[in-house]
Design a protein around this motif. Structure first.
Motif, PDB file in Angstrom:
ATOM      1  N   LEU A 113      28.919 -28.298  41.441  1.00  0.00           N
ATOM      2  CA  LEU A 113      28.160 -28.219  40.197  1.00  0.00           C
ATOM      3  C   LEU A 113      28.400 -26.878  39.505  1.00  0.00           C
ATOM      4  O   LEU A 113      28.951 -25.947  40.084  1.00  0.00           O
ATOM      5  CB  LEU A 113      26.667 -28.380  40.491  1.00  0.00           C
ATOM      6  N   HIS A 114      27.957 -26.791  38.257  1.00  0.00           N
ATOM      7  CA  HIS A 114      28.002 -25.522  37.540  1.00  0.00           C
ATOM      8  C   HIS A 114      26.577 -25.064  37.249  1.00  0.00           C
ATOM      9  O   HIS A 114      25.697 -25.881  36.998  1.00  0.00           O
ATOM     10  CB  HIS A 114      28.787 -25.670  36.230  1.00  0.00           C
ATOM     11  N   TYR A 115      26.374 -23.747  37.269  1.00  0.00           N
ATOM     12  CA  TYR A 115      25.037 -23.179  37.111  1.00  0.00           C
ATOM     13  C   TYR A 115      24.989 -22.284  35.877  1.00  0.00           C
ATOM     14  O   TYR A 115      25.987 -22.091  35.195  1.00  0.00           O
ATOM     15  CB  TYR A 115      24.642 -22.427  38.385  1.00  0.00           C
ATOM     16  N   HIS A 153      21.808 -22.294  33.920  1.00  0.00           N
ATOM     17  CA  HIS A 153      20.699 -22.773  33.094  1.00  0.00           C
ATOM     18  C   HIS A 153      19.367 -22.444  33.764  1.00  0.00           C
ATOM     19  O   HIS A 153      18.529 -23.302  34.000  1.00  0.00           O
ATOM     20  CB  HIS A 153      20.810 -24.273  32.861  1.00  0.00           C
ATOM     21  N   GLU A 211      18.880 -22.855  42.762  1.00  0.00           N
ATOM     22  CA  GLU A 211      18.443 -24.171  42.271  1.00  0.00           C
ATOM     23  C   GLU A 211      17.666 -24.920  43.351  1.00  0.00           C
ATOM     24  O   GLU A 211      16.693 -25.613  43.053  1.00  0.00           O
ATOM     25  CB  GLU A 211      19.643 -25.015  41.811  1.00  0.00           C
ATOM     26  N   ARG A 233      20.381 -34.576  40.041  1.00  0.00           N
ATOM     27  CA  ARG A 233      21.144 -33.406  39.570  1.00  0.00           C
ATOM     28  C   ARG A 233      22.633 -33.597  39.828  1.00  0.00           C
ATOM     29  O   ARG A 233      23.476 -33.321  38.958  1.00  0.00           O
ATOM     30  CB  ARG A 233      20.620 -32.149  40.275  1.00  0.00           C
ATOM     31  N   ARG A 283      24.889 -34.484  36.487  1.00  0.00           N
ATOM     32  CA  ARG A 283      25.475 -33.216  36.028  1.00  0.00           C
ATOM     33  C   ARG A 283      24.679 -32.605  34.875  1.00  0.00           C
ATOM     34  O   ARG A 283      25.193 -31.811  34.103  1.00  0.00           O
ATOM     35  CB  ARG A 283      26.925 -33.393  35.576  1.00  0.00           C
ATOM     36  N   LYS A 284      23.418 -32.980  34.753  1.00  0.00           N
ATOM     37  CA  LYS A 284      22.559 -32.379  33.741  1.00  0.00           C
ATOM     38  C   LYS A 284      21.934 -31.098  34.292  1.00  0.00           C
ATOM     39  O   LYS A 284      21.721 -30.979  35.499  1.00  0.00           O
ATOM     40  CB  LYS A 284      21.439 -33.351  33.337  1.00  0.00           C
ATOM     41  N   PRO A 285      21.587 -30.141  33.414  1.00  0.00           N
ATOM     42  CA  PRO A 285      20.852 -28.971  33.877  1.00  0.00           C
ATOM     43  C   PRO A 285      19.552 -29.377  34.577  1.00  0.00           C
ATOM     44  O   PRO A 285      18.862 -30.302  34.142  1.00  0.00           O
ATOM     45  CB  PRO A 285      20.564 -28.198  32.591  1.00  0.00           C
ATOM     46  N   GLU A 317      15.884 -32.353  26.500  1.00  0.00           N
ATOM     47  CA  GLU A 317      17.228 -32.379  25.927  1.00  0.00           C
ATOM     48  C   GLU A 317      17.223 -32.256  24.408  1.00  0.00           C
ATOM     49  O   GLU A 317      18.278 -32.256  23.783  1.00  0.00           O
ATOM     50  CB  GLU A 317      17.949 -33.657  26.373  1.00  0.00           C
ATOM     51  N   GLU A 333      27.418 -29.676  32.448  1.00  0.00           N
ATOM     52  CA  GLU A 333      26.042 -29.193  32.301  1.00  0.00           C
ATOM     53  C   GLU A 333      25.779 -28.677  30.885  1.00  0.00           C
ATOM     54  O   GLU A 333      24.692 -28.859  30.336  1.00  0.00           O
ATOM     55  CB  GLU A 333      25.761 -28.080  33.316  1.00  0.00           C
ATOM     56  N   TYR A 334      26.765 -28.026  30.286  1.00  0.00           N
ATOM     57  CA  TYR A 334      26.592 -27.489  28.933  1.00  0.00           C
ATOM     58  C   TYR A 334      26.730 -28.571  27.869  1.00  0.00           C
ATOM     59  O   TYR A 334      26.088 -28.499  26.822  1.00  0.00           O
ATOM     60  CB  TYR A 334      27.583 -26.346  28.694  1.00  0.00           C
TER      61      TYR A 334
END
Length: 298
Positions: A27-29, A31, A39, A78, A82-84, A103, A221-222
């Motif tokens: 995942l990417h962080y 947020h 997280e 999550r 792949r949503k924040p 959102e 995520e973005y």
């Protein structure tokens, strides 16, 4: 003979298990959490109705089976979406302050928040002063300003009505409707015509500033966030040009404007080589947030 029930997990054990799942999912962080461990803390803390910071004092507390299963469900969502995480939980924390999150607006985050809370902006905020949060989004920066300086009046504007509806919920949550006013419109169009009675001592702005090349490379995520809140054109400076062009009209004689530009330092310097910006130190360094005094814009 019935099998023995599985041993109860502590908050700390739950965090470790969730962090392992998140780390394995690539995942990417960014947020509201910097990595899988933070997280995981956030997910676990939500199950015991504490802030992530408060949960650190309750790591040995035992979770019920239901709480643990809910934490796992959030973790799986999550990973799958792949949503924040803030969108999944409906809440985000900025400088220890909770905000409703959806959102309809960008997830609360800004280096400007550090400068508000540590008092760096107080020289530009006299008693009974006026501040403006331009591109307020969810209202988090306007709210932090109001909480930090209860004797000032804060105006907050945005072009997005959905974002302003989120901001309104956050104002209600923190009881700040009398101190913070929300205005709808495209940058300066949201404000009345400037005159000597309605100028601002400080304008803060975390505008859309991501350049087009970086936008195309952003992780999922973005892309879950409103494009309107992120995209700043080819060099990231499209809105910032409009902001700086008219800022002098809205600033008091000794006022200043504070702008976050993230990773667009070089593009800013190319676009505005003549402006003597003051670069403010935040935890990410000295090239993310700049302050320009009114006298240097005129």
């Amino acid at each position: 003979m019935d099998p023995e029930p599985s041993p109860a997990l502590t908050v700390n054990q739950c965090i470790d298990q969730i962090a392992q799942k998140l780390e394995a999912a690539n995942l990417h962080y960014g947020h509201g959490a910097i990595d899988a461990q933070s997280e995981a803390l956030w997910i676990a803390s939500k199950q015991i109705d504490l802030s992530p910071a408060e949960a650190l004092e309750h790591l040995e507390q035992t979770l019920s089976s239901d709480q643990y299963q809910k934490a796992l469900a959030v973790t799986e969502e999550r990973i799958a979406s792949r949503k924040p995480l803030a969108y999944i939980l409906g809440e985000a924390w900025l400088m220890g302050v909770p905000f409703f999150c959806s959102e309809q607006s960008i997830v609360p985050r800004s280096w400007i928040a550090e400068l508000i809370v540590d008092g760096s902006l107080e020289p530009w905020l006299p008693a009974d002063g006026k501040a403006l949060d331009l591109c307020t989004g969810n209202g988090s920066l306007a709210i932090l300003l109001a909480l930090s300086c209860p004797d000032i009046h804060v105006s907050a504007c945005d072009i997005s009505m959905p974002a302003l509806s989120v901001a309104a919920r956050n104002l209600d949550r923190h009881g700040l409707n009398s101190q913070v006013e929300l205005l709808d419109g495209d940058l300066w169009d949201a404000l009345p015509e400037p005159n000597e009675d309605n100028l601002f001592d400080l304008i803060i702005c975390n505008p859309p500033y991501v350049n087009s090349t970086s936008m195309n490379a952003l992780p999922a995520e973005y892309h879950a966030e409103p494009v309107l809140a992120l995209a700043g054109g080819d060099d990231g400076m499209d809105l910032i040009r409009r902001i700086i062009a008219q800022a002098p009209d809205y600033l008091s004689e000794r006022g200043a404007i504070l702008i976050e530009i993230g990773n667009e330092y070089e593009n800013f310097k190319k676009a505005f080589p003549q402006i003597p910006a003051i670069w403010m130190e935040v935890s990410a360094g000295e090239e993310q947030v700049l302050l320009i005094q009114a006298e240097d814009l005129r």
